[in-house]
Enzyme design. Sequence first.
Site, PDB file in Angstrom:
ATOM      1  N   ASN A  12      -7.233  -5.969   2.507  1.00 20.99           N
ATOM      2  CA  ASN A  12      -7.412  -5.124   3.947  1.00 20.99           C
ATOM      3  C   ASN A  12      -7.534  -3.675   3.447  1.00 20.99           C
ATOM      4  OD1 ASN A  12      -6.974  -3.600   6.064  1.00 20.99           O
ATOM      5  ND2 ASN A  12      -4.759  -4.246   6.053  1.00 20.99           N
ATOM      6  N   TRP A  13      -8.699  -3.252   3.627  1.00 26.36           N
ATOM      7  CA  TRP A  13      -8.983  -1.990   3.146  1.00 26.36           C
ATOM      8  C   TRP A  13      -8.411  -0.653   3.941  1.00 26.36           C
ATOM      9  CZ3 TRP A  13     -15.123  -2.047   1.492  1.00 26.36           C
ATOM     10  CH2 TRP A  13     -15.204  -3.007   0.566  1.00 26.36           C
ATOM     11  N   LYS A  14      -7.992  -1.264   4.973  1.00 28.64           N
ATOM     12  CA  LYS A  14      -7.540  -0.178   6.038  1.00 28.64           C
ATOM     13  C   LYS A  14      -8.544   1.042   6.286  1.00 28.64           C
ATOM     14  CE  LYS A  14      -2.810  -1.618   4.643  1.00 28.64           C
ATOM     15  NZ  LYS A  14      -1.328  -1.343   4.389  1.00 28.64           N
ATOM     16  N   HIS A 100      -1.539  -6.950  12.513  1.00 27.08           N
ATOM     17  CA  HIS A 100      -0.780  -5.921  11.334  1.00 27.08           C
ATOM     18  C   HIS A 100       0.117  -5.158  11.889  1.00 27.08           C
ATOM     19  CE1 HIS A 100      -0.534  -3.404   7.958  1.00 27.08           C
ATOM     20  NE2 HIS A 100      -1.252  -4.497   7.051  1.00 27.08           N
ATOM     21  N   GLU A 102       1.010  -2.269  11.092  1.00 26.94           N
ATOM     22  CA  GLU A 102       0.566  -0.933  11.494  1.00 26.94           C
ATOM     23  C   GLU A 102       0.131  -0.873  12.779  1.00 26.94           C
ATOM     24  OE1 GLU A 102      -0.365  -0.091   6.620  1.00 26.94           O
ATOM     25  OE2 GLU A 102      -1.823  -0.488   7.839  1.00 26.94           O
ATOM     26  N   GLU A 170       4.322 -10.402   6.053  1.00 24.41           N
ATOM     27  CA  GLU A 170       4.380  -9.004   5.428  1.00 24.41           C
ATOM     28  C   GLU A 170       5.479  -8.163   5.879  1.00 24.41           C
ATOM     29  OE1 GLU A 170      -0.023  -7.187   4.153  1.00 24.41           O
ATOM     30  OE2 GLU A 170       0.404  -6.874   6.633  1.00 24.41           O
ATOM     31  N   GLY A 176       2.876  -0.927   1.107  1.00 32.48           N
ATOM     32  CA  GLY A 176       2.722   0.583   0.380  1.00 32.48           C
ATOM     33  C   GLY A 176       3.779   1.129  -0.105  1.00 32.48           C
ATOM     34  N   SER A 214       2.672  -4.831  -0.991  1.00 27.72           N
ATOM     35  CA  SER A 214       2.786  -4.354  -2.443  1.00 27.72           C
ATOM     36  C   SER A 214       2.434  -5.416  -3.458  1.00 27.72           C
ATOM     37  CB  SER A 214       4.055  -3.802  -2.701  1.00 27.72           C
ATOM     38  OG  SER A 214       4.567  -2.648  -1.937  1.00 27.72           O
ATOM     39  N   GLY A 235      -3.363  -4.770   0.177  1.00 24.15           N
ATOM     40  CA  GLY A 235      -3.820  -3.636   0.684  1.00 24.15           C
ATOM     41  C   GLY A 235      -4.423  -2.703  -0.273  1.00 24.15           C
TER      42      GLY A 235
END
Length: 251
Positions: A12-14, A100, A102, A170, A176, A214, A235
């Site tokens: 997931n490059w976000k 997700h 976020e 997650e 992160g 992570s 991530g």
Amino acid sequence: MARTRRPLIAGNWKMNGLEADALTLARAVAAGVKEAGWNDRELLVCPPATLVAAVAHAVKGSGLLVGGQNCHAKASGAHTGDVSAEMLKDAGASHVIVGHSERRADCGETDAIVRAKAEAAWRAGLLPIVCIGETLTQREAGETLEVLETQLKGSVPAGATAANLVVAYEPVWAIGTGKTPTVGEVAAAHAHIRKVLGGLTSEAAAVRLLYGGSVKGSNAAELLAAGDVDGALVGGASLVAAEFLAIAKAA
């Protein structure tokens, strides 16, 4: 890991990547996939929506899969700034991440919204990766399994099968932060998820469950060896080709 469940390593490059650097990264990962000749695992990268088409074109024929990070529940309409599942499919995507943490936290996405997006993915011919996970407050209150069960039941549409669903666990507090649950905690969470899935689909034993939070080359082998873990949703480490490929190798 059950041999019937083919490991999936998803990146997931976000909100990272402009075209030049993104294509360099995508081509490096694709070259690694081609060189390794893996047919016992799948690798997927999910770039920002602006790059899905370019990345899909750049890696075509390499065996590297491309997905979106989010989609709208509707196929089209007056939804300024949104991208439909059909648009992602048209751009060359095969998968899409939905729910997700976020998105749940920053955009107020509820289980019902996530469920609708997963249904949209099916409608467009995409494979949804449905994300669930508890916050640190919920974990410290001993509510982890309850939260996972509630999110799973609310986010997975009726008609789920091993072929049309991937679930990613997650823990929000591990994304992160460099912190990860113990292998035992990951295994316990995944075992519970699989048990709950048993009430949602007759194919629960074959649905792939990914761990995210992570994940990096140095801890991938340990995490991927945990019970009921069938891959990873990666991530930050997916933004470095060598690191992402190291995680894939660990699978």
